[in-house]
Design a protein around this motif. Structure first.
Motif, mmCIF file in Angstrom:
data_model
loop_
_atom_site.group_PDB
_atom_site.id
_atom_site.type_symbol
_atom_site.label_atom_id
_atom_site.label_comp_id
_atom_site.label_asym_id
_atom_site.label_seq_id
_atom_site.Cartn_x
_atom_site.Cartn_y
_atom_site.Cartn_z
ATOM 1 N N GLN A 57 0.850 -1.186 0.000
ATOM 2 C CA GLN A 57 0.000 0.000 0.000
ATOM 3 C C GLN A 57 0.887 1.238 0.000
ATOM 4 O OE1 GLN A 57 -0.801 2.666 2.277
ATOM 5 N NE2 GLN A 57 -2.373 3.383 0.873
ATOM 6 N N LEU A 58 0.649 2.110 -0.974
ATOM 7 C CA LEU A 58 1.511 3.273 -1.116
ATOM 8 C C LEU A 58 0.746 4.399 -1.798
ATOM 9 C CD1 LEU A 58 4.195 4.749 -1.000
ATOM 10 C CD2 LEU A 58 4.947 3.475 -2.999
ATOM 11 N N VAL A 66 3.809 6.701 2.652
ATOM 12 C CA VAL A 66 5.127 6.501 2.046
ATOM 13 C C VAL A 66 6.115 5.957 3.085
ATOM 14 C CG1 VAL A 66 7.089 7.670 0.966
ATOM 15 C CG2 VAL A 66 4.756 8.257 0.279
ATOM 16 N N ASN A 67 6.087 6.531 4.281
ATOM 17 C CA ASN A 67 6.981 6.072 5.350
ATOM 18 C C ASN A 67 6.688 4.626 5.733
ATOM 19 O OD1 ASN A 67 8.092 8.627 5.388
ATOM 20 N ND2 ASN A 67 7.044 9.276 7.250
ATOM 21 N N ALA A 68 5.395 4.289 5.792
ATOM 22 C CA ALA A 68 5.014 2.920 6.140
ATOM 23 C C ALA A 68 5.478 1.938 5.075
ATOM 24 C CB ALA A 68 3.497 2.833 6.322
ATOM 25 N N ILE A 72 8.080 -1.193 5.525
ATOM 26 C CA ILE A 72 7.748 -2.574 5.141
ATOM 27 C C ILE A 72 8.808 -3.148 4.208
ATOM 28 C CG2 ILE A 72 6.126 -3.968 3.788
ATOM 29 C CD1 ILE A 72 3.897 -2.132 4.912
ATOM 30 N N ILE A 73 9.162 -2.384 3.187
ATOM 31 C CA ILE A 73 10.134 -2.881 2.217
ATOM 32 C C ILE A 73 11.513 -3.016 2.857
ATOM 33 C CG2 ILE A 73 11.303 -2.328 0.043
ATOM 34 C CD1 ILE A 73 8.632 -1.151 -0.937
ATOM 35 N N SER A 74 11.870 -2.089 3.738
ATOM 36 C CA SER A 74 13.165 -2.169 4.432
ATOM 37 C C SER A 74 13.250 -3.394 5.336
ATOM 38 C CB SER A 74 13.387 -0.905 5.263
ATOM 39 O OG SER A 74 13.520 0.237 4.438
ATOM 40 N N SER A 75 12.099 -3.858 5.826
ATOM 41 C CA SER A 75 12.090 -5.051 6.677
ATOM 42 C C SER A 75 12.269 -6.333 5.867
ATOM 43 C CB SER A 75 10.778 -5.125 7.468
ATOM 44 O OG SER A 75 9.688 -5.479 6.622
ATOM 45 N N VAL A 119 8.628 9.871 -2.312
ATOM 46 C CA VAL A 119 9.033 8.478 -2.498
ATOM 47 C C VAL A 119 10.537 8.378 -2.695
ATOM 48 C CG1 VAL A 119 8.810 6.465 -3.996
ATOM 49 C CG2 VAL A 119 6.778 7.779 -3.379
ATOM 50 N N THR A 120 11.093 9.254 -3.510
ATOM 51 C CA THR A 120 12.531 9.210 -3.764
ATOM 52 C C THR A 120 13.317 9.417 -2.477
ATOM 53 O OG1 THR A 120 12.190 10.039 -6.019
ATOM 54 C CG2 THR A 120 14.406 10.253 -5.085
ATOM 55 N N GLN A 121 12.932 10.402 -1.697
ATOM 56 C CA GLN A 121 13.654 10.666 -0.457
ATOM 57 C C GLN A 121 13.480 9.540 0.562
ATOM 58 O OE1 GLN A 121 12.346 14.592 0.771
ATOM 59 N NE2 GLN A 121 13.690 15.618 -0.704
ATOM 60 N N ALA A 122 12.314 8.897 0.562
ATOM 61 C CA ALA A 122 12.059 7.818 1.511
ATOM 62 C C ALA A 122 12.870 6.557 1.187
ATOM 63 C CB ALA A 122 10.573 7.480 1.540
ATOM 64 N N PHE A 123 13.171 6.358 -0.095
ATOM 65 C CA PHE A 123 13.837 5.118 -0.512
ATOM 66 C C PHE A 123 15.288 5.313 -0.925
ATOM 67 C CE2 PHE A 123 9.416 3.898 -0.715
ATOM 68 C CZ PHE A 123 9.437 2.586 -0.261
#
Length: 245
Positions: A57-58, A66-68, A72-75, A119-123
């Protein structure tokens, strides 16, 4: 296995880009504002034998979402190899420079510009861990100042003030981003998928979804000899013969 995130990937060009990346050996996180739509998209792909995919979900307009998604993806992975910022809106098809309200402009920019930045800054930290990170920002030839200002051009009389200016702003952000990452292994480009037959265009256009998705994926897969900070629109500005990428 390399990993990729495609935003707005539950249908249309984003769905096709996610599919083609998975077919090229990536594990793909399929970003979808609506969770149910994302799950349905994954179900469809798995029915076609594509299993290296997962819905996330994004909502690019919501920093908490975006942070969530990043959490999730970082986990699940320490590295993100490809980010495709595909999510975008038109804002409707009557957009006068004089009559379109500021609020309408803000709505379009919230997704098409600020969403990409969020999104870019979050990832970016996950991307920096990749050996050859790639960012593809999906744009449009309608954002070209050269084409929009050319009275002899086929699109000269077709103007969408909010949409076009938002994508022009996205292009300049992309150029700045590529500049900041110029001394790294990043390749950051803006790609116009073409006038594509999707819901976005009421299924009118000159390109198929497969062709459009392929144009995006091409620049997600380019090698270190490929371009960065470049605006690519194969329909309007074909690559020269013998182009190495």
């Amino acid at each position: 296995m390399k990993t990729a995130l495609v935003t707005g990937a539950n249908k249309g060009i984003g769905f096709e880009a996610a599919k083609q990346l998975a077919q090229n050996g990536f594990f793909v996180y399929l970003g979808s504002r609506n969770p149910e739509s994302g799950l349905l998209a994954v179900k469809k792909l798995r029915a076609e034998g594509i299993n290296s995919i997962e819905a996330v979900q994004l909502d690019v307009t919501d920093q908490a979402s975006v942070n969530a998604a990043a959490a999730i993806i970082s986990s699940k992975t320490n590295v993100l190899d490809v980010l495709v910022n595909n999510a975008g809106i038109s804002g409707g098809f009557q957009q006068s420079a004089l009559d379109t309200t500021v609020d309408q402009f803000k709505t379009v920019y919230e997704t098409n510009v600020f969403g990409v930045i969020r999104v870019t800054q979050a990832f970016i930290n996950l991307l920096k861990k990749a050996t050859e990170p790639r960012i593809v920002n999906v744009t449009t030839a309608m954002a070209s100042l050269t084409l929009a200002a050319d009275p002899s051009g086929s699109g000269y009389d077709y103007k969408l003030a909010a949409y076009q200016s938002s994508k022009s702003a996205l292009n300049m952000y992309t150029i700045n981003l590529a500049y900041e990452l110029r001394n790294t292994s990043f390749k950051v480009n803006m790609v116009c998928p073409g006038y594509t037959k999707t819901d976005f265009t009421n299924h009118q256009g000159t390109s198929t979804v497969q062709e459009a998705g392929g144009r995006i994926v091409k620049y997600a897969l380019i090698g270190q000899d490929g371009p960065t900070g470049k605006f690519i629109s194969e329909e309007y500005f074909p690559e020269p013969a013998g182009c190495p990428w």
